[in-house]
Structure formats: structure tokens, C-alpha cells
Design an enzyme around this catalytic site. Structure first.
Site, PDB file in Angstrom:
ATOM      1  N   SER A 138       0.870  -1.195   0.000  1.00  0.00           N
ATOM      2  CA  SER A 138       0.000   0.000   0.000  1.00  0.00           C
ATOM      3  C   SER A 138       0.895   1.229   0.000  1.00  0.00           C
ATOM      4  O   SER A 138       2.038   1.170   0.473  1.00  0.00           O
ATOM      5  CB  SER A 138      -0.859   0.022   1.271  1.00  0.00           C
ATOM      6  OG  SER A 138      -1.517   1.262   1.415  1.00  0.00           O
ATOM      7  N   TYR A 151      -1.757  -0.745  10.599  1.00  0.00           N
ATOM      8  CA  TYR A 151      -1.826  -0.967   9.151  1.00  0.00           C
ATOM      9  C   TYR A 151      -0.568  -0.418   8.469  1.00  0.00           C
ATOM     10  O   TYR A 151       0.088  -1.134   7.695  1.00  0.00           O
ATOM     11  CB  TYR A 151      -3.078  -0.268   8.594  1.00  0.00           C
ATOM     12  CG  TYR A 151      -3.343  -0.524   7.126  1.00  0.00           C
ATOM     13  CD1 TYR A 151      -3.843  -1.750   6.701  1.00  0.00           C
ATOM     14  CD2 TYR A 151      -3.093   0.453   6.161  1.00  0.00           C
ATOM     15  CE1 TYR A 151      -4.093  -1.995   5.361  1.00  0.00           C
ATOM     16  CE2 TYR A 151      -3.339   0.217   4.819  1.00  0.00           C
ATOM     17  CZ  TYR A 151      -3.840  -1.006   4.422  1.00  0.00           C
ATOM     18  OH  TYR A 151      -4.080  -1.246   3.090  1.00  0.00           O
TER      19      TYR A 151
END
Ligand SMILES: NC(=O)c1ccc[n+]([C@@H]2O[C@H](COP(=O)([O-])OP(=O)(O)OC[C@H]3O[C@@H](n4cnc5c(N)ncnc54)[C@H](O)[C@@H]3O)[C@@H](O)[C@H]2O)c1
Length: 249
Positions: A138, A151
Site C-alpha cells: 500500500s 496498518y
């Protein structure tokens, strides 16, 4: 039509929704045999019924034994393993004070340790086929977002682990990552829950890109197909942004 993945055997995790599902469908169209991984039995079995030469195996990717079974299933059914496409991921929302210790571990185990597990079991077979691993990381590997510490840390770790494995297993195995920006999947809607107005947050995420829209799962699948195919045979150790230009704003 040239089938880029003809006779290749691929494991796709997170295959029952979002980008993993789009990637599974594009690999299938390119001629691959598939082991589909996900938690949702109903969605997984339905997908496997629609995709010829695919097997769905339900389980929890944060469990080492399940990762071992995914690899064994590929070998037992198709005799070899060529590609591992890692997509399973969760958000683990909450700032450092609010996030429980358990949720910290669950997020890190699901997003990062699972990559270690599947790679550990897959690499001996990928050595034989000169295969490759593609990790869906990501832009959160490089950019922070409010209430996403677990995350972001897991995604930065994923990119680091990818580079390490690229070094350790060259020249036989290529290992790469893709770093998507905001993509229209169930996960981005979960992420938006951290904002007061989730719909506006998702809309703004698309508008914030240079290309003024959210990514589609199929945008990501196109890059994934390129990176796992022979077209990318001189690419390894790379984390490729696919983000509508948002990191350049
Ligand atoms: N959507 C975005 O904007 C975005 C941006 C950058 C990166 N990503 C990453 O892309 C990947 C795919 O996410 P998505 O956006 O398609 O969302 P998604 O929620 O549709 O897909 C995530 C998949 O992971 C599976 N999964 C989660 N925990 C699991 C577990 N313990 N065991 C087995 N499977 C599990 C889910 O069942 C689901 O199928 C994730 O790693 C995510 O972090 C998403």
C-alpha cells in the site's frame, strides 16, 4: 490471444473480494490454474465454481498451518507452484492508545507475518519453477493516515520483507510489491469509518489523486498480471506505486 500465464499455478490470497478477486479473475483469463484463498466459504466456493481449474481453500491466513496447506494444495492438484499473489489484509483501526494489544497482533499477523508464512512454504517450490511472489502492500508503507498505525507499520514491513526476499532468493525467484492508493473495495469503506463522514471521505480520497478518481480493482489487476508474467522478467525487489498520482500531490 497470448495467454501470459498458460499452465502456471498461482496461489491468490484475499481472493474472495476486492483486488484479490480481480487479480484471480485476470490470472484465470491469462490461462492460470488457481488456488484461491479467503475466509468466506460461501463467496470462495461460488468463485471457484465460476473459475475453471481453480480450487478454493478457506482459512485464516494468519495461521502458519493454513499457509502450508495452501502450498500443499497447489502441489497435490497441479504438481507445481509458479506464482504467489498476496492480497489478504485488514485495517486494525485505532491510534496507539485506543488499539488493543490483541488487535495490534492480529493486524500484524494478518498483513505481515502471513507473508513470511506463505513465502516460507512456497519458496522451495518456486525455486524449482523460477517463480515469483507479488505482495499487495500500500502507499501506507510510505504515508501515514490518521488512526492506522498497525496498518501502516504492517505495510512498511511488507515492503521491507519483499526487498529482503528479493535479495535472498535471486536470481531464481523474483519478489515484488504493488503499492495501491485509494481503490474502491470493501476495505476503503471500512477505512473511511475513521472519519466523521465516511462517504465524503471516500469521495475525497478519489478527488485527492492527480487523476481525480478512485482506483478500480481491475486497474490493480492489470499491473499484477504484468508483474507476475514473463513481461516483467527483469523486475525484482521493486515496490511499484499505483495510486492515481496521489503520492505526488
Ligand atoms: N482498498 C484500498 O484502498 C487499498 C489500498 C492499498 C492497499 N490495499 C491492500 O490491498 C489488499 C486487498 O484489499 P482490498 O482493498 O481488495 O480489500 P478487501 O477487504 O476486499 O480484501 C481483503 C481480503 O483479505 C481477506 N482476509 C482478511 N483477513 C484474512 C485472514 N485472516 N485470513 C484470510 N483472508 C483474510 C478478506 O477476506 C478479503 O477477501 C489488502 O492487503 C489491502 O491492505 C487496499
Amino acid at each position: 490471444m497470448h495467454l501470459k500465464l498458460k499452465d502456471k499455478t498461482c496461489i491468490v490470497t484475499g481472493a474472495t473480494s476486492g483486488m484479490g478477486k480481480a487479480i484471480a479473475i485476470s490470472f484465470h483469463k491469462a490461462g492460470a490454474n488457481l488456488i484461491l484463498s479467503g475466509r468466506n466459504e460461501e463467496r470462495g466456493n461460488l468463485l471457484a465454481q465460476k473459475i475453471e481449474n481453480s480450487i478454493f481453500l478457506a482459512g485464516d491466513i494468519s495461521e502458519p498451518k493454513y499457509n502450508k496447506r495452501l502450498v500443499e494444495t497447489a502441489i497435490e492438484n497441479f504438481g507445481k507452484l509458479d506464482i504467489v499473489s498476496v492480497n489478504a489484509g485488514i485495517l486494525g483501526l485505532g491510534n496507539v492508545i485506543d488499539l488493543s494489544v490483541d488487535d495490534w497482533h492480529i493486524t500484524l499477523n494478518t498483513n505481515l507475518s502471513s507473508i513470511f508464512y506463505i513465502s516460507k512454504y512456497a519458496i522451495p517450490f518456486l525455486e524449482k519453477t523460477k517463480g515469483n511472489i507479488l505482495i499487495n502492500a500500500s502507499i501506507a508503507a510510505y504515508k501515514s493516515f490518521p488512526n492506522h498505525p498497525a496498518y501502516c507499520a504492517s505495510k512498511a514491513g511488507s515492503v521491507s520483507l519483499m526487498k529482503q526476499m528479493a535479495v535472498d532468493y535471486a536470481p531464481n525467484i523474483r519478489v515484488n510489491a504493488i503499492c495501491p492508493g485509494p481503490v474502491d473495495t470493501p476495505l476503503i469503506w471500512d477505512s473511511a469509518k475513521a472519519f466523521k463522514n465516511p462517504e465524503l471521505a471516500v469521495e475525497n480520497a478519489g478527488k485527492a489523486t492527480l487523476l481525480k478518481r478512485l482506483g478500480k480493482p481491475e486497474d490493480i489487476a492489470s499491473l499484477a498480471l504484468f508483474l507476475v508474467s514473463e513481461d516483467a522478467s527483469w523486475i525484482t525487489g521493486t515496490a511499484m506505486n499505483i495510486d492515481g498520482g496521489i503520492l505526488n500531490t
